[in-house]
Design an enzyme around this catalytic site. Sequence first.
Site, PDB file in Angstrom:
ATOM      1  N   CYS A 333       0.801  -1.225   0.000  1.00 47.79           N
ATOM      2  CA  CYS A 333       0.000   0.000   0.000  1.00 47.79           C
ATOM      3  C   CYS A 333       0.837   1.280   0.000  1.00 47.79           C
ATOM      4  O   CYS A 333       0.630   2.146  -0.852  1.00 47.79           O
ATOM      5  CB  CYS A 333      -0.981   0.032   1.156  1.00 47.79           C
ATOM      6  SG  CYS A 333      -1.310  -1.540   1.915  1.00 47.79           S
ATOM      7  N   ARG A 362       6.572 -10.976   5.890  1.00 41.07           N
ATOM      8  CA  ARG A 362       5.927 -10.759   7.183  1.00 41.07           C
ATOM      9  C   ARG A 362       6.490 -11.773   8.155  1.00 41.07           C
ATOM     10  O   ARG A 362       6.543 -12.965   7.859  1.00 41.07           O
ATOM     11  CB  ARG A 362       4.409 -10.948   7.077  1.00 41.07           C
ATOM     12  CG  ARG A 362       3.784  -9.897   6.183  1.00 41.07           C
ATOM     13  CD  ARG A 362       2.281 -10.021   6.139  1.00 41.07           C
ATOM     14  NE  ARG A 362       1.760  -9.105   5.123  1.00 41.07           N
ATOM     15  CZ  ARG A 362       0.493  -9.061   4.732  1.00 41.07           C
ATOM     16  NH1 ARG A 362      -0.388  -9.888   5.280  1.00 41.07           N
ATOM     17  NH2 ARG A 362       0.103  -8.198   3.823  1.00 41.07           N
ATOM     18  N   GLN A 380       1.361 -10.907  -3.610  1.00 41.10           N
ATOM     19  CA  GLN A 380      -0.077 -10.768  -3.834  1.00 41.10           C
ATOM     20  C   GLN A 380      -0.309 -10.075  -5.163  1.00 41.10           C
ATOM     21  O   GLN A 380       0.572  -9.411  -5.683  1.00 41.10           O
ATOM     22  CB  GLN A 380      -0.702  -9.874  -2.759  1.00 41.10           C
ATOM     23  CG  GLN A 380      -0.650 -10.430  -1.372  1.00 41.10           C
ATOM     24  CD  GLN A 380      -1.319  -9.484  -0.392  1.00 41.10           C
ATOM     25  OE1 GLN A 380      -0.984  -8.308  -0.337  1.00 41.10           O
ATOM     26  NE2 GLN A 380      -2.259  -9.990   0.363  1.00 41.10           N
ATOM     27  N   ASP A 382      -1.644  -7.304  -5.580  1.00 39.39           N
ATOM     28  CA  ASP A 382      -1.985  -6.264  -4.619  1.00 39.39           C
ATOM     29  C   ASP A 382      -2.357  -4.969  -5.340  1.00 39.39           C
ATOM     30  O   ASP A 382      -1.505  -4.296  -5.906  1.00 39.39           O
ATOM     31  CB  ASP A 382      -0.758  -6.044  -3.721  1.00 39.39           C
ATOM     32  CG  ASP A 382      -1.143  -5.441  -2.394  1.00 39.39           C
ATOM     33  OD1 ASP A 382      -2.330  -5.143  -2.196  1.00 39.39           O
ATOM     34  OD2 ASP A 382      -0.239  -5.268  -1.558  1.00 39.39           O
ATOM     35  N   HIS A 384      -4.489  -1.191  -5.520  1.00 38.10           N
ATOM     36  CA  HIS A 384      -5.103  -0.092  -4.783  1.00 38.10           C
ATOM     37  C   HIS A 384      -5.802   0.817  -5.776  1.00 38.10           C
ATOM     38  O   HIS A 384      -5.235   1.172  -6.803  1.00 38.10           O
ATOM     39  CB  HIS A 384      -4.064   0.659  -3.965  1.00 38.10           C
ATOM     40  CG  HIS A 384      -3.533  -0.188  -2.854  1.00 38.10           C
ATOM     41  ND1 HIS A 384      -2.439  -1.004  -3.025  1.00 38.10           N
ATOM     42  CD2 HIS A 384      -3.988  -0.413  -1.600  1.00 38.10           C
ATOM     43  CE1 HIS A 384      -2.235  -1.680  -1.905  1.00 38.10           C
ATOM     44  NE2 HIS A 384      -3.159  -1.348  -1.024  1.00 38.10           N
ATOM     45  N   LYS A 417     -14.686  -3.932   5.163  1.00 41.99           N
ATOM     46  CA  LYS A 417     -14.038  -4.782   4.170  1.00 41.99           C
ATOM     47  C   LYS A 417     -14.938  -5.939   3.752  1.00 41.99           C
ATOM     48  O   LYS A 417     -15.902  -6.268   4.413  1.00 41.99           O
ATOM     49  CB  LYS A 417     -12.718  -5.303   4.703  1.00 41.99           C
ATOM     50  CG  LYS A 417     -12.803  -6.436   5.706  1.00 41.99           C
ATOM     51  CD  LYS A 417     -11.380  -6.830   6.073  1.00 41.99           C
ATOM     52  CE  LYS A 417     -11.274  -8.283   6.411  1.00 41.99           C
ATOM     53  NZ  LYS A 417      -9.979  -8.703   6.879  1.00 41.99           N
ATOM     54  N   HIS A 463      -8.340  -1.172  -0.983  1.00 44.15           N
ATOM     55  CA  HIS A 463      -7.324  -2.225  -1.050  1.00 44.15           C
ATOM     56  C   HIS A 463      -7.988  -3.419  -1.701  1.00 44.15           C
ATOM     57  O   HIS A 463      -9.091  -3.783  -1.330  1.00 44.15           O
ATOM     58  CB  HIS A 463      -6.868  -2.643   0.345  1.00 44.15           C
ATOM     59  CG  HIS A 463      -6.283  -1.531   1.146  1.00 44.15           C
ATOM     60  ND1 HIS A 463      -4.935  -1.384   1.333  1.00 44.15           N
ATOM     61  CD2 HIS A 463      -6.865  -0.502   1.808  1.00 44.15           C
ATOM     62  CE1 HIS A 463      -4.718  -0.325   2.080  1.00 44.15           C
ATOM     63  NE2 HIS A 463      -5.879   0.231   2.391  1.00 44.15           N
TER      64      HIS A 463
END
Length: 598
Positions: A333, A362, A380, A382, A384, A417, A463
């Site tokens: 992000c 992580r 991912q 990922d 946005h 979410k 997200h």
Amino acid sequence: MLTLTLPDGATREVAPGTLPKDVVASIGAGLLRAAIAVSVDGEVQDLATPLRKGGAFTVITNKDPRALPVLRHSGAHILATAVRRLRPDAKISFGPAIDDGFYYDFEVEKPFTPDDLAAFEAEMKKVVAEKYPFVREEVSREEALKRFSDDQLKLERIGDLGPDEVISTYTDGPFIDLCRGPHVQDTGYLKHFKLLHTAGAYWRGDEKRQMLQRIYATAFFSKEELDQHLHRLEEARKRDHRVVGKQLDLFHFFPVAPGAPFWTPRGTQLYNTLVEFVRERQQGAFLEIKTPLMYHKSLWEQSGHWGKYKENMFLVLDNETQEHDHSLKPMNCPSHYVYYNVGKHSYRELPKRFVTFDPLHRNELSGALSGLTRVRQFAQDDCHVFLKAEAALKAALESTGRPYELKAGDGAFYGPKVDFDVTDSIGRAWQLGTIQLDYNAPERFDLQYVGADNAMHRPVVIHRAVSGSFERFIAILIEHFAGAFPLWLAPEQVRVLPITNDLADAARPVLDALTAAGLRATLDERNETLNYRIRDGELMKIPYLAVVGKREADEGTVALRARGTGAKQETMSVAAFVAKLAEENRTRALPAEFKAEQ
RNA sequence: GCUGACGUAGCUCAAUUGGCAGAGCACCUGAUUUGUAAUCAGGCGGUUGCGAGUUCGAUUCUCGCCGUCAGCUCCA
């Protein structure tokens, strides 16, 4: 008086406090034997709990889905009965029914061993044979505290009960437990059960409290169901992605990199196929960017991760400052916010969409790591999205045409979410993608766009990750297909097998034709028997084996063996064969057994 | 991280009470030239996860570390 309405419409008038057992007995002795519990006005209770209200009265037998949890909960008590007989020092905790069985937590000096487990199971069989009735008693708080005065865990539980709650105990033979019920009539009802394994479990799930010993078990009404369940567990183990991944040579883990998968050539092929699939689906709607893997902590301070997420980040020592003031990124992000802030954005550009496939790190708890489903390094899809209004989230969701539920308050980190849950071929549910609204990040990163009014406005961020992590997604795919991937995903799509190795040259044009058509094909010209190579190809779950013998070489054909179809192969021209596979690859066709589920 | 179990050849597994570490597959060499799920023979391969300790002697017993697995509030 209470009025009970039986399923056939007949009514019974009974005094409050009457036991359901007596009502059922008055209907029939056979029914009483078959009765597991009753439903009164939609509520399940056992035969030993006094009736307090009237309404629709149904006898629950073992055919009713509501019966199984009752049996299993009783199984937990029977387990505790057996454990207390063999280990009188064991303090009892909770023993609920769960989805696939039941468990019971004990506090003991010495943890249980597999031998203990076998002994408990044998002892349980005795308790079952003894057919102790489950005797319910409703007691005062004082009495309850007295009865469990030597068991700190139970005392704590009693202390948590509200002032108006009925406190009850259940006794089966030598064992008494604080329990709400419901239970089966006696211990003899538990006929088909199995203790599965032990594990540590914190008292009340709190890692600051003491560790208890949990015993997991399962129970069913029939031997067939129990056997089926155990068989399912075995099947699930066989298609475990860690097992299949080894057999199909897809990935490895090494002690030098716990939680970070090492992808083999085959695994890498599979991984890349998926990434390419996602790229294709986005069709340029998302702007793909590659961003740094490591950032200075000031970025994480700005995003808030340094405060809330630092424990999960891998920090990097900077030699100049001698401080750990850099970190591998745990998510993409902030990268996207940093880039969004390059230049000014007009409302006309919105929604602005970025996607990044970079590796993320992580620092998960070592005990939480598990194959590809819980890793420390992953990627991912990922995305946005920067847009003008919250309404867009709803619009996006509704455009999927699927039912959805806003999980307000669940996404503590950002905002509302939506999670995408999928179910695999053996019925297990997995959480994959997430779509989450974020009002916080635009503030923290001072994200802006110029509106039609020529003033600065704050965009909203969404997200979005559809496949979750590719690693976990692949794990699910492996288990879903049990390694037998559809053609388009299979790392090796076709293997060409010359019958004898002096036919290898004759088979090479087949290989070339396949390769030219964009198919991933290999030639197995090892000096082994055809049977050997067929077997190897089947075990590697290659979708197609193309056998080329003297006959085929002369006629320009192949003898095609489709995975898992045994001896039923068909002969076709090389051109037809290549066309067939190219089409199957292009359409991403699923294996026949999965087609109905689309 | 915590609790328990486990860790032997690339893989799957053996090794009586502590007494020279084995098999099958894979791999290499040779023979064989194979028609739809394992051809035969020979060979290579291990500081028994790592490090200490006990012992004449440790894969085996003890401790520490690393890793893997099952779990860690589907509420009495």
